[in-house]
Write a protein that holds these residues in place. Structure first.
Motif, short mmCIF file in Angstrom:
data_model
loop_
_atom_site.label_atom_id
_atom_site.label_comp_id
_atom_site.label_asym_id
_atom_site.label_seq_id
_atom_site.Cartn_x
_atom_site.Cartn_y
_atom_site.Cartn_z
N GLY A 137 8.17 1.56 3.54
CA GLY A 137 7.95 3.01 3.38
C GLY A 137 6.67 3.52 4.01
O GLY A 137 6.15 4.56 3.63
N LEU A 138 6.18 2.80 5.02
CA LEU A 138 4.93 3.22 5.66
C LEU A 138 5.12 3.51 7.16
O LEU A 138 4.15 3.45 7.93
N GLY A 139 6.35 3.82 7.52
CA GLY A 139 6.63 4.11 8.93
C GLY A 139 5.82 5.27 9.47
O GLY A 139 5.58 5.36 10.67
N HIS A 140 5.34 6.13 8.57
CA HIS A 140 4.56 7.29 9.00
C HIS A 140 3.05 7.04 8.89
O HIS A 140 2.25 7.96 9.01
N ARG A 141 2.66 5.78 8.65
CA ARG A 141 1.24 5.47 8.47
C ARG A 141 0.78 4.33 9.39
O ARG A 141 -0.19 3.65 9.09
N LEU A 142 1.48 4.14 10.50
CA LEU A 142 1.23 2.97 11.35
C LEU A 142 -0.21 2.89 11.85
O LEU A 142 -0.81 1.82 11.89
N SER A 143 -0.77 4.03 12.23
CA SER A 143 -2.09 3.98 12.85
C SER A 143 -3.22 4.22 11.85
O SER A 143 -4.39 4.26 12.22
N HIS A 144 -2.87 4.37 10.56
CA HIS A 144 -3.91 4.55 9.55
C HIS A 144 -4.65 3.25 9.30
O HIS A 144 -4.05 2.18 9.24
N LYS A 145 -5.95 3.35 9.09
CA LYS A 145 -6.73 2.18 8.69
C LYS A 145 -6.68 2.05 7.17
O LYS A 145 -6.39 3.05 6.48
N PRO A 146 -6.95 0.85 6.63
CA PRO A 146 -6.86 0.67 5.17
C PRO A 146 -7.60 1.75 4.37
O PRO A 146 -7.09 2.23 3.36
N GLY A 147 -8.78 2.15 4.85
CA GLY A 147 -9.56 3.17 4.16
C GLY A 147 -8.89 4.53 4.11
O GLY A 147 -9.28 5.39 3.33
N GLU A 148 -7.88 4.71 4.96
CA GLU A 148 -7.17 5.99 5.01
C GLU A 148 -5.83 5.93 4.27
O GLU A 148 -5.01 6.83 4.36
N LEU A 149 -5.61 4.81 3.56
CA LEU A 149 -4.36 4.65 2.79
C LEU A 149 -4.68 4.68 1.30
O LEU A 149 -5.78 4.34 0.87
N SER A 150 -3.68 5.06 0.49
CA SER A 150 -3.85 5.02 -0.97
C SER A 150 -3.74 3.56 -1.43
O SER A 150 -3.32 2.68 -0.68
N GLY A 151 -4.10 3.30 -2.69
CA GLY A 151 -4.04 1.95 -3.24
C GLY A 151 -2.64 1.35 -3.13
O GLY A 151 -2.47 0.20 -2.71
N GLY A 152 -1.63 2.13 -3.47
CA GLY A 152 -0.25 1.65 -3.40
C GLY A 152 0.18 1.39 -1.96
O GLY A 152 0.87 0.41 -1.67
N GLU A 153 -0.26 2.27 -1.06
CA GLU A 153 0.08 2.09 0.36
C GLU A 153 -0.58 0.83 0.93
O GLU A 153 0.03 0.09 1.71
N ARG A 154 -1.81 0.58 0.50
CA ARG A 154 -2.49 -0.64 0.97
C ARG A 154 -1.75 -1.89 0.51
O ARG A 154 -1.59 -2.85 1.27
#
Ligand SMILES: Nc1ncnc2c1ncn2[C@@H]1O[C@H](COP(=O)(O)OP(=O)(O)O)[C@@H](O)[C@H]1O
Ligand SMILES: [Mg+2]
Length: 228
Positions: A137-154
């Motif tokens: 469920g992270l197809g829209h977050r490919l270029s985000h760095k860990p610091g730019e993701l929520s806890g669940g996304e990380r």
């Protein structure tokens, strides 16, 4: 996968672990465990009962005081450091309570990393990383760095990284321990869905009995011994 002869993906026998630093702390006192391909196992037990210690030994990250661990049919004590690292990379995936993603790299790069370490081409590693990230469920977050993701996304990204190599077995130490109830349930669902799809064995340490009850098998670690 590696279950060519119906042998267990992971097998340990009479596993003992004492920590020695001035005082001797016996933690594991004869643990036996055999996990067939595709089986999901929960390990529960009080804080300090040795759950993380057991997972470290099963993953070849630390050596037992006595006893043996075999992963995909190979006794880990027969492997030197380089071969052990390779065997781990080939057969095991790890997920921890804290994501351990590399902060400088994007989600896609983090997930591609284990494949690049295996010397896969950048194109192939990137395409597999994208596919896995889409699956969690992270197809829209490919270029985000860990610091730019929520806890669940990380944690979802960490799961994608653990599964991208299609390991025989994933070892997870309280993978949802740092998340709120709802987020934990969502992350756990993703983990179980991938595990079923890929027929990966899965050993998860948790103190969440509700999550444990959704796996094939629950084992309790108590006074250094594991029981069904
Ligand atoms: N590196 C270490 N050196 C000495 N003692 C340790 C070490 N790691 C863990 N222990 C001790 O071993 C016991 C089990 O720890 P651990 O495996 O982390 O338990 P759990 O994950 O079930 O909470 C604890 O009493 C802990 O203090
Ligand atoms: Mg622990």
């Amino acid at each position: 996968m590696s279950d060519l002869h119906g042998s267990p993906v992971l097998h340990c026998q009479s596993l003992y672990k004492d920590y020695e630093d001035g005082v001797r702390t016996p933690v594991l006192k004869g643990v036996d465990l055999s996990v067939p391909a595709g089986q999901s196992v929960a390990i529960v037990g009080a804080s300090g009962s040795g759950k993380s210690t057991l997972l470290q030994l099963l993953g070849g990250l630390d050596a037992p005081t006595r006893g043996s661990v075999a992963v995909a049919g190979t006794d880990l004590s027969n492997l030197g450091a380089t071969a052990l690292g390779r065997w781990r990379n080939r057969h095991l995936g790890f997920v921890y309570q804290f994501h351990h993603l590399l902060p400088e790299f994007s989600a896609e790069e983090n997930v591609a990393m284990p494949l690049l370490i295996r010397k896969e081409s950048v194109a192939s590693a990137t395409s597999k990383a994208q596919e896995l990230l889409e699956q969690v469920g992270l197809g829209h977050r490919l270029s985000h760095k860990p610091g730019e993701l929520s806890g669940g996304e990380r944690q979802r990204a960490a799961i994608a990284r653990a599964l991208v190599t299609e390991p025989s077995c994933v070892l997870a130490d309280e993978p949802t321990g740092n998340l709120d109830r709802q987020t934990a349930d969502g992350v756990f669902e993703v983990l179980m869905q991938l595990q079923r799809e890929k027929n990966t064995s899965f050993i998860v340490v948790t103190h969440d009995e509700a999550l444990a009850s959704r796996l094939d098998r629950t084992l309790r670690l108590d006074t250094g011994v594991l029981s069904e």
